[in-house]
Structures are given as C-alpha cells and as structure tokens.
Design a protein around this motif. Structure first.
Motif, PDB file in Angstrom:
ATOM      1  N   VAL A  40      -5.049  41.570  54.959  1.00 32.71           N
ATOM      2  CA  VAL A  40      -4.313  41.103  53.784  1.00 32.71           C
ATOM      3  C   VAL A  40      -4.245  42.240  52.787  1.00 32.71           C
ATOM      4  O   VAL A  40      -5.251  42.891  52.498  1.00 32.71           O
ATOM      5  CB  VAL A  40      -5.001  39.871  53.147  1.00 32.71           C
ATOM      6  CG1 VAL A  40      -4.296  39.450  51.877  1.00 32.71           C
ATOM      7  CG2 VAL A  40      -5.051  38.728  54.152  1.00 32.71           C
ATOM      8  N   GLU A  41      -3.033  42.479  52.265  1.00 30.05           N
ATOM      9  CA  GLU A  41      -2.833  43.524  51.266  1.00 30.05           C
ATOM     10  C   GLU A  41      -1.862  43.006  50.222  1.00 30.05           C
ATOM     11  O   GLU A  41      -0.762  42.559  50.568  1.00 30.05           O
ATOM     12  CB  GLU A  41      -2.286  44.779  51.946  1.00 30.05           C
ATOM     13  CG  GLU A  41      -2.124  45.945  51.005  1.00 30.05           C
ATOM     14  CD  GLU A  41      -1.693  47.189  51.762  1.00 30.05           C
ATOM     15  OE1 GLU A  41      -2.577  48.011  52.070  1.00 30.05           O
ATOM     16  OE2 GLU A  41      -0.491  47.320  52.043  1.00 30.05           O
ATOM     17  N   ASN A  42      -2.284  43.036  48.963  1.00 27.26           N
ATOM     18  CA  ASN A  42      -1.444  42.586  47.848  1.00 27.26           C
ATOM     19  C   ASN A  42      -0.884  41.190  48.077  1.00 27.26           C
ATOM     20  O   ASN A  42       0.288  40.923  47.840  1.00 27.26           O
ATOM     21  CB  ASN A  42      -0.302  43.570  47.604  1.00 27.26           C
ATOM     22  CG  ASN A  42      -0.802  44.942  47.215  1.00 27.26           C
ATOM     23  OD1 ASN A  42      -1.798  45.073  46.502  1.00 27.26           O
ATOM     24  ND2 ASN A  42      -0.134  45.964  47.693  1.00 27.26           N
ATOM     25  N   GLY A  43      -1.727  40.280  48.568  1.00 32.44           N
ATOM     26  CA  GLY A  43      -1.323  38.896  48.754  1.00 32.44           C
ATOM     27  C   GLY A  43      -0.413  38.652  49.947  1.00 32.44           C
ATOM     28  O   GLY A  43       0.145  37.568  50.081  1.00 32.44           O
ATOM     29  N   GLU A  44      -0.255  39.636  50.829  1.00 30.60           N
ATOM     30  CA  GLU A  44       0.579  39.471  52.014  1.00 30.60           C
ATOM     31  C   GLU A  44      -0.246  39.758  53.266  1.00 30.60           C
ATOM     32  O   GLU A  44      -1.133  40.605  53.251  1.00 30.60           O
ATOM     33  CB  GLU A  44       1.778  40.417  51.979  1.00 30.60           C
ATOM     34  CG  GLU A  44       2.731  40.134  50.846  1.00 30.60           C
ATOM     35  CD  GLU A  44       3.924  41.067  50.846  1.00 30.60           C
ATOM     36  OE1 GLU A  44       5.006  40.588  50.501  1.00 30.60           O
ATOM     37  OE2 GLU A  44       3.775  42.255  51.187  1.00 30.60           O
ATOM     38  N   VAL A  45       0.070  39.052  54.337  1.00 35.58           N
ATOM     39  CA  VAL A  45      -0.600  39.275  55.620  1.00 35.58           C
ATOM     40  C   VAL A  45       0.116  40.407  56.336  1.00 35.58           C
ATOM     41  O   VAL A  45       1.338  40.399  56.474  1.00 35.58           O
ATOM     42  CB  VAL A  45      -0.578  37.990  56.479  1.00 35.58           C
ATOM     43  CG1 VAL A  45      -1.201  38.244  57.847  1.00 35.58           C
ATOM     44  CG2 VAL A  45      -1.298  36.851  55.755  1.00 35.58           C
ATOM     45  N   ALA A  73      -3.911  34.101  56.155  1.00 35.34           N
ATOM     46  CA  ALA A  73      -2.987  33.369  55.277  1.00 35.34           C
ATOM     47  C   ALA A  73      -3.761  32.663  54.168  1.00 35.34           C
ATOM     48  O   ALA A  73      -3.333  32.673  53.006  1.00 35.34           O
ATOM     49  CB  ALA A  73      -2.170  32.363  56.085  1.00 35.34           C
ATOM     50  N   GLU A  74      -4.902  32.072  54.502  1.00 35.97           N
ATOM     51  CA  GLU A  74      -5.740  31.425  53.481  1.00 35.97           C
ATOM     52  C   GLU A  74      -6.248  32.453  52.468  1.00 35.97           C
ATOM     53  O   GLU A  74      -6.233  32.201  51.268  1.00 35.97           O
ATOM     54  CB  GLU A  74      -6.910  30.696  54.136  1.00 35.97           C
ATOM     55  CG  GLU A  74      -6.522  29.422  54.850  1.00 35.97           C
ATOM     56  CD  GLU A  74      -5.926  28.397  53.908  1.00 35.97           C
ATOM     57  OE1 GLU A  74      -6.436  28.213  52.782  1.00 35.97           O
ATOM     58  OE2 GLU A  74      -4.920  27.782  54.300  1.00 35.97           O
ATOM     59  N   LEU A  75      -6.684  33.596  52.956  1.00 35.87           N
ATOM     60  CA  LEU A  75      -7.179  34.654  52.071  1.00 35.87           C
ATOM     61  C   LEU A  75      -6.060  35.165  51.165  1.00 35.87           C
ATOM     62  O   LEU A  75      -6.274  35.443  49.991  1.00 35.87           O
ATOM     63  CB  LEU A  75      -7.767  35.783  52.913  1.00 35.87           C
ATOM     64  CG  LEU A  75      -8.526  36.884  52.186  1.00 35.87           C
ATOM     65  CD1 LEU A  75      -9.704  36.316  51.406  1.00 35.87           C
ATOM     66  CD2 LEU A  75      -9.003  37.921  53.182  1.00 35.87           C
ATOM     67  N   ALA A  76      -4.855  35.291  51.697  1.00 35.67           N
ATOM     68  CA  ALA A  76      -3.714  35.795  50.915  1.00 35.67           C
ATOM     69  C   ALA A  76      -3.333  34.825  49.801  1.00 35.67           C
ATOM     70  O   ALA A  76      -2.831  35.251  48.762  1.00 35.67           O
ATOM     71  CB  ALA A  76      -2.515  36.033  51.832  1.00 35.67           C
ATOM     72  N   ARG A  77      -3.581  33.534  49.989  1.00 33.71           N
ATOM     73  CA  ARG A  77      -3.235  32.522  48.979  1.00 33.71           C
ATOM     74  C   ARG A  77      -4.148  32.580  47.773  1.00 33.71           C
ATOM     75  O   ARG A  77      -3.833  32.029  46.723  1.00 33.71           O
ATOM     76  CB  ARG A  77      -3.277  31.131  49.590  1.00 33.71           C
ATOM     77  CG  ARG A  77      -2.156  30.847  50.513  1.00 33.71           C
ATOM     78  CD  ARG A  77      -2.174  29.378  50.950  1.00 33.71           C
ATOM     79  NE  ARG A  77      -1.225  29.187  52.017  1.00 33.71           N
ATOM     80  CZ  ARG A  77      -1.547  28.952  53.288  1.00 33.71           C
ATOM     81  NH1 ARG A  77      -2.801  28.843  53.649  1.00 33.71           N
ATOM     82  NH2 ARG A  77      -0.625  28.799  54.195  1.00 33.71           N
ATOM     83  N   ARG A  78      -5.308  33.200  47.915  1.00 39.27           N
ATOM     84  CA  ARG A  78      -6.296  33.213  46.812  1.00 39.27           C
ATOM     85  C   ARG A  78      -5.896  34.133  45.701  1.00 39.27           C
ATOM     86  O   ARG A  78      -5.209  35.039  45.762  1.00 39.27           O
ATOM     87  CB  ARG A  78      -7.666  33.640  47.336  1.00 39.27           C
ATOM     88  CG  ARG A  78      -8.219  32.626  48.287  1.00 39.27           C
ATOM     89  CD  ARG A  78      -9.572  33.050  48.755  1.00 39.27           C
ATOM     90  NE  ARG A  78      -9.971  32.190  49.863  1.00 39.27           N
ATOM     91  CZ  ARG A  78     -10.968  32.451  50.671  1.00 39.27           C
ATOM     92  NH1 ARG A  78     -11.672  33.539  50.513  1.00 39.27           N
ATOM     93  NH2 ARG A  78     -11.275  31.638  51.645  1.00 39.27           N
TER      94      ARG A  78
END
Length: 78
Positions: A40-45, A73-78
C-alpha cells in the motif's frame, strides 16, 4: 507441460522498509520461480508482477494473492 508452482517459504506478509509487504510466490511460463508483490502506498494498493513476465499461479497461490489484496485494501482504507 509445465509443473504448477508450489508455495515457497518466502511467501506471505512481512514488514520491509517500514511498511507491510505481501509476496506471493508463483511461476512464469517456463516454470521459473517468480513472485507477485502487493503493498500500500499513499492509500492505494500496488500490485507488482514479475518484471516483463507472466505470473502463473496455482489455486493455492491465487488464494494467497486474494488474501493479500483483501488485507492491503483494508490497510489502504485507514
């Protein structure tokens, strides 16, 4: 006929450079060991395949990739 790639001990979730990275081992079209990387980078997978190659995944490896993408995807949502 090519043999399906078996899970590799390097597959799985780990921390690299201060971030969570998933590596899913796979094979290419001529059965060499390769990997697909998810992070995950900058809210994107981000999904990184073998450079200039095709990734051939067994059913088990596809399950690992699906799990990695779901976690990312869960990590990017945080």
């Amino acid at each position: 006929m090519t043999r399906p790639s078996q899970p590799h001990p390097d597959s799985g979730r780990r921390h690299e450079g201060g971030q969570v990275v998933w590596r899913v081992q796979c094979g290419d079209l001529i059965s060499r060991e390769r990997s697909v990387t998810v992070f995950v980078e900058n809210g994107e997978v981000v999904l990184v395949g073998p450079p200039g190659e095709t990734a051939r995944l067994s059913a088990g490896q596809l399950g690992q990739l699906r799990a990695a993408l779901n976690e990312a995807a869960e990590l990017a949502r945080r």
